[in-house]
Design a protein around this motif. Structure first.
Motif, PDB file in Angstrom:
ATOM      1  N   ARG A  15      -0.666   0.097 -13.128  1.00 11.19           N
ATOM      2  CA  ARG A  15      -1.817  -1.089 -12.673  1.00 11.19           C
ATOM      3  C   ARG A  15      -1.105  -1.951 -11.799  1.00 11.19           C
ATOM      4  NH1 ARG A  15      -6.284  -2.130 -17.038  1.00 11.19           N
ATOM      5  NH2 ARG A  15      -6.346  -0.092 -17.679  1.00 11.19           N
ATOM      6  N   ASP A  16       0.124  -2.197 -11.973  1.00 13.39           N
ATOM      7  CA  ASP A  16       0.959  -3.242 -10.887  1.00 13.39           C
ATOM      8  C   ASP A  16       1.472  -2.514  -9.713  1.00 13.39           C
ATOM      9  OD1 ASP A  16       0.409  -4.934 -12.875  1.00 13.39           O
ATOM     10  OD2 ASP A  16       2.704  -4.353 -13.872  1.00 13.39           O
ATOM     11  N   ARG A  17       0.975  -1.197  -9.392  1.00 14.58           N
ATOM     12  CA  ARG A  17       1.479  -0.536  -8.109  1.00 14.58           C
ATOM     13  C   ARG A  17       0.531  -0.026  -7.452  1.00 14.58           C
ATOM     14  NH1 ARG A  17       5.970   4.003  -7.051  1.00 14.58           N
ATOM     15  NH2 ARG A  17       5.888   3.595  -4.904  1.00 14.58           N
ATOM     16  N   PRO A  18      -0.041  -0.466  -6.481  1.00  9.36           N
ATOM     17  CA  PRO A  18      -1.208   0.345  -5.889  1.00  9.36           C
ATOM     18  C   PRO A  18      -0.521   1.808  -5.163  1.00  9.36           C
ATOM     19  CG  PRO A  18      -0.308  -1.613  -4.525  1.00  9.36           C
ATOM     20  CD  PRO A  18       0.391  -1.657  -5.729  1.00  9.36           C
ATOM     21  N   ALA A  19      -1.684   2.674  -5.098  1.00  5.79           N
ATOM     22  CA  ALA A  19      -1.301   3.892  -4.816  1.00  5.79           C
ATOM     23  C   ALA A  19      -0.626   3.768  -3.431  1.00  5.79           C
ATOM     24  CB  ALA A  19      -2.271   5.021  -4.946  1.00  5.79           C
ATOM     25  N   LEU A  20      -1.247   3.112  -2.235  1.00  4.27           N
ATOM     26  CA  LEU A  20      -0.910   3.199  -1.101  1.00  4.27           C
ATOM     27  C   LEU A  20      -1.142   1.805  -0.595  1.00  4.27           C
ATOM     28  CD1 LEU A  20       0.167   5.503   0.587  1.00  4.27           C
ATOM     29  CD2 LEU A  20      -2.021   5.964   1.721  1.00  4.27           C
ATOM     30  N   GLY A  21      -0.083   0.847  -0.675  1.00  2.00           N
ATOM     31  CA  GLY A  21      -0.231  -0.402  -0.282  1.00  2.00           C
ATOM     32  C   GLY A  21      -0.493  -0.877   1.244  1.00  2.00           C
ATOM     33  N   ALA A  22      -0.671  -2.146   1.466  1.00  2.00           N
ATOM     34  CA  ALA A  22      -0.839  -2.279   2.897  1.00  2.00           C
ATOM     35  C   ALA A  22       0.513  -1.950   3.569  1.00  2.00           C
ATOM     36  CB  ALA A  22      -1.234  -3.731   3.104  1.00  2.00           C
ATOM     37  N   ALA A  23       1.981  -2.260   3.116  1.00  2.00           N
ATOM     38  CA  ALA A  23       2.901  -1.990   3.524  1.00  2.00           C
ATOM     39  C   ALA A  23       3.260  -0.564   4.066  1.00  2.00           C
ATOM     40  CB  ALA A  23       4.016  -2.264   2.908  1.00  2.00           C
ATOM     41  N   ASP A  24       2.685   0.250   2.910  1.00  2.00           N
ATOM     42  CA  ASP A  24       2.496   1.836   3.250  1.00  2.00           C
ATOM     43  C   ASP A  24       1.815   2.187   4.288  1.00  2.00           C
ATOM     44  OD1 ASP A  24       4.338   2.451   0.892  1.00  2.00           O
ATOM     45  OD2 ASP A  24       2.605   2.208  -0.407  1.00  2.00           O
ATOM     46  N   ARG A  25       0.571   1.565   4.474  1.00  2.00           N
ATOM     47  CA  ARG A  25      -0.332   1.989   5.214  1.00  2.00           C
ATOM     48  C   ARG A  25       0.054   1.589   6.892  1.00  2.00           C
ATOM     49  NH1 ARG A  25      -3.859   0.352   1.290  1.00  2.00           N
ATOM     50  NH2 ARG A  25      -4.238  -1.785   2.610  1.00  2.00           N
ATOM     51  N   ALA A  26       0.747   0.443   6.812  1.00  2.00           N
ATOM     52  CA  ALA A  26       1.366  -0.269   8.117  1.00  2.00           C
ATOM     53  C   ALA A  26       2.383   0.709   8.503  1.00  2.00           C
ATOM     54  CB  ALA A  26       1.687  -1.469   8.018  1.00  2.00           C
ATOM     55  N   ALA A  27       3.198   1.572   7.939  1.00  2.00           N
ATOM     56  CA  ALA A  27       4.410   2.428   8.192  1.00  2.00           C
ATOM     57  C   ALA A  27       3.854   3.757   8.411  1.00  2.00           C
ATOM     58  CB  ALA A  27       5.323   2.214   7.019  1.00  2.00           C
ATOM     59  N   MET A  28       2.660   3.991   8.323  1.00  2.00           N
ATOM     60  CA  MET A  28       2.185   5.405   8.660  1.00  2.00           C
ATOM     61  C   MET A  28       1.939   5.571   9.876  1.00  2.00           C
ATOM     62  SD  MET A  28      -0.420   5.739   5.367  1.00  2.00           S
ATOM     63  CE  MET A  28      -1.491   6.990   6.006  1.00  2.00           C
ATOM     64  N   SER A  29       2.295   6.753  10.479  1.00  2.00           N
ATOM     65  CA  SER A  29       2.089   7.223  11.855  1.00  2.00           C
ATOM     66  C   SER A  29       0.602   7.516  12.018  1.00  2.00           C
ATOM     67  CB  SER A  29       3.037   8.375  12.230  1.00  2.00           C
ATOM     68  OG  SER A  29       2.512   9.640  11.417  1.00  2.00           O
ATOM     69  N   PRO A  30       0.147   7.774  13.270  1.00  3.21           N
ATOM     70  CA  PRO A  30      -1.465   8.288  13.503  1.00  3.21           C
ATOM     71  C   PRO A  30      -1.374   9.688  12.411  1.00  3.21           C
ATOM     72  CG  PRO A  30      -0.512   7.521  15.517  1.00  3.21           C
ATOM     73  CD  PRO A  30       0.551   7.337  14.540  1.00  3.21           C
ATOM     74  N   ASP A  31      -0.413  10.190  12.491  1.00  6.68           N
ATOM     75  CA  ASP A  31      -0.590  11.818  11.905  1.00  6.68           C
ATOM     76  C   ASP A  31      -0.641  11.660  10.567  1.00  6.68           C
ATOM     77  OD1 ASP A  31      -0.725  14.820  12.250  1.00  6.68           O
ATOM     78  OD2 ASP A  31       1.342  14.858  11.252  1.00  6.68           O
ATOM     79  N   ASP A  32       0.257  10.652   9.831  1.00  4.38           N
ATOM     80  CA  ASP A  32       0.107  10.401   8.463  1.00  4.38           C
ATOM     81  C   ASP A  32      -1.047   9.857   8.107  1.00  4.38           C
ATOM     82  OD1 ASP A  32       2.779  10.831   8.296  1.00  4.38           O
ATOM     83  OD2 ASP A  32       3.442   8.887   8.491  1.00  4.38           O
ATOM     84  N   HIS A  33      -1.705   9.052   8.840  1.00  2.00           N
ATOM     85  CA  HIS A  33      -3.117   8.515   8.589  1.00  2.00           C
ATOM     86  C   HIS A  33      -4.092   9.765   8.826  1.00  2.00           C
ATOM     87  CE1 HIS A  33      -2.801   4.219   8.149  1.00  2.00           C
ATOM     88  NE2 HIS A  33      -2.119   4.303   9.143  1.00  2.00           N
ATOM     89  N   ARG A  34      -3.864  10.552   9.719  1.00  2.00           N
ATOM     90  CA  ARG A  34      -4.836  11.841   9.708  1.00  2.00           C
ATOM     91  C   ARG A  34      -4.377  12.790   8.325  1.00  2.00           C
ATOM     92  NH1 ARG A  34      -3.223  12.927  14.367  1.00  2.00           N
ATOM     93  NH2 ARG A  34      -5.063  12.059  15.395  1.00  2.00           N
ATOM     94  N   ARG A  35      -3.536  12.941   8.008  1.00  2.00           N
ATOM     95  CA  ARG A  35      -3.265  13.782   6.839  1.00  2.00           C
ATOM     96  C   ARG A  35      -4.011  13.112   5.478  1.00  2.00           C
ATOM     97  NH1 ARG A  35       2.578  13.702   6.422  1.00  2.00           N
ATOM     98  NH2 ARG A  35       2.388  14.554   4.509  1.00  2.00           N
ATOM     99  N   ALA A  36      -3.641  11.856   5.420  1.00  2.00           N
ATOM    100  CA  ALA A  36      -4.385  10.997   4.549  1.00  2.00           C
ATOM    101  C   ALA A  36      -5.580  11.047   4.143  1.00  2.00           C
ATOM    102  CB  ALA A  36      -3.539   9.580   4.188  1.00  2.00           C
TER     103      ALA A  36
END
Length: 175
Positions: free
Chosen positions: A75-96
Motif C-alpha cells: 500500500r505504501d508503494r505505488p506500482a508506477l509512481g510519478a518519478a518512474d513515469r517521468a524517467a520513462m522514454s517514449p518507447d517505455d510509455h508505449r510498452r506500458a
C-alpha cells in the motif's frame, strides 16, 4: 529490476491486477483466480514481486510442512509512481500503455466468454470525452477522480456486490 520491467511481464501484470481490489490472497488463491497460470510460474512471479517490494506479506503460516504466505499489493508503494513515469522514454510509455490496454482487452474477453453476460445490466461502459482543460483544470479533475475511486477502495465482497475494474486514460488529443 526496474518497476516498469517488473510490471510489463504479462504474468506479473495479471497477478498485480488480481490483487488490485485489496483482497489479500495466498499463492494458491491466486491460482484459483488465474487458473490458466501454471503453479510453478505463479510461485516464481509472486516471489519476484514480493522481493521487489510490490507485494507485501501479511501473514505466514505452516501448512503441511511448507510456509503459506498471504500477500497484498504494498500500500505504501505505488506500482508506477510519478518519478518512474517521468524517467520513462517514449518507447517505455508505449510498452506500458500496450500492456495496460492488453490487460483491458484480456479482462473484457474473459468477461464476454464467461457466464451469460448483459453489458447494460452489468454496468459495462467505455466512452471518450474531449474536454478543453487548462493544466490546472486537468489536475483538479484527476484529483477528483482519484478521490472518488479512493473513497470506494476497500469494499468487501458480499451480497449484491460485483468486483468491477475501473480504468482511466487521460492524454492530449492532437489534431
Amino acid at each position: 529490476m526496474a518497476t516498469l520491467d517488473l510490471l510489463l511481464h504479462p504474468v506479473r501484470l495479471r497477478i498485480m491486477r488480481a490483487l488490485l481490489d485489496g483482497r489479500p490472497a495466498t499463492t494458491a488463491q491466486l491460482l484459483e483466480r488465474l487458473p490458466d497460470i501454471a503453479p510453478a510460474t505463479m510461485y516464481r512471479h509472486v516471489a519476484t514481486l514480493a522481493d521487489a517490494g510490490l507485494l507485501e506479506v501479511l501473514e505466514e503460516k505452516r501448512v503441511r510442512g511448507a510456509v503459506e504466505r498471504t500477500y497484498r499489493v504494498h500500500r505504501d508503494r505505488p506500482a508506477l509512481g510519478a518519478a518512474d513515469r517521468a524517467a520513462m522514454s517514449p518507447d517505455d510509455h508505449r510498452r506500458a500503455f500496450t500492456a495496460f490496454t492488453g490487460g483491458l482487452l484480456s479482462d473484457f474477453d474473459r468477461y464476454l466468454a464467461g457466464k451469460p453476460t448483459d453489458p447494460g445490466a452489468d454496468g459495462v461502459t467505455y466512452q471518450q470525452a474531449a474536454l478543453w482543460l487548462t493544466d490546472a483544470e486537468l489536475a483538479e479533475l484527476l484529483a477528483e477522480l482519484r478521490a472518488a475511486v479512493t473513497a470506494r477502495l476497500g469494499g468487501e465482497p458480499g451480497a449484491g456486490r460485483t468486483r468491477r475494474m475501473v480504468s482511466l486514460v487521460a492524454m492530449p488529443a492532437l489534431d
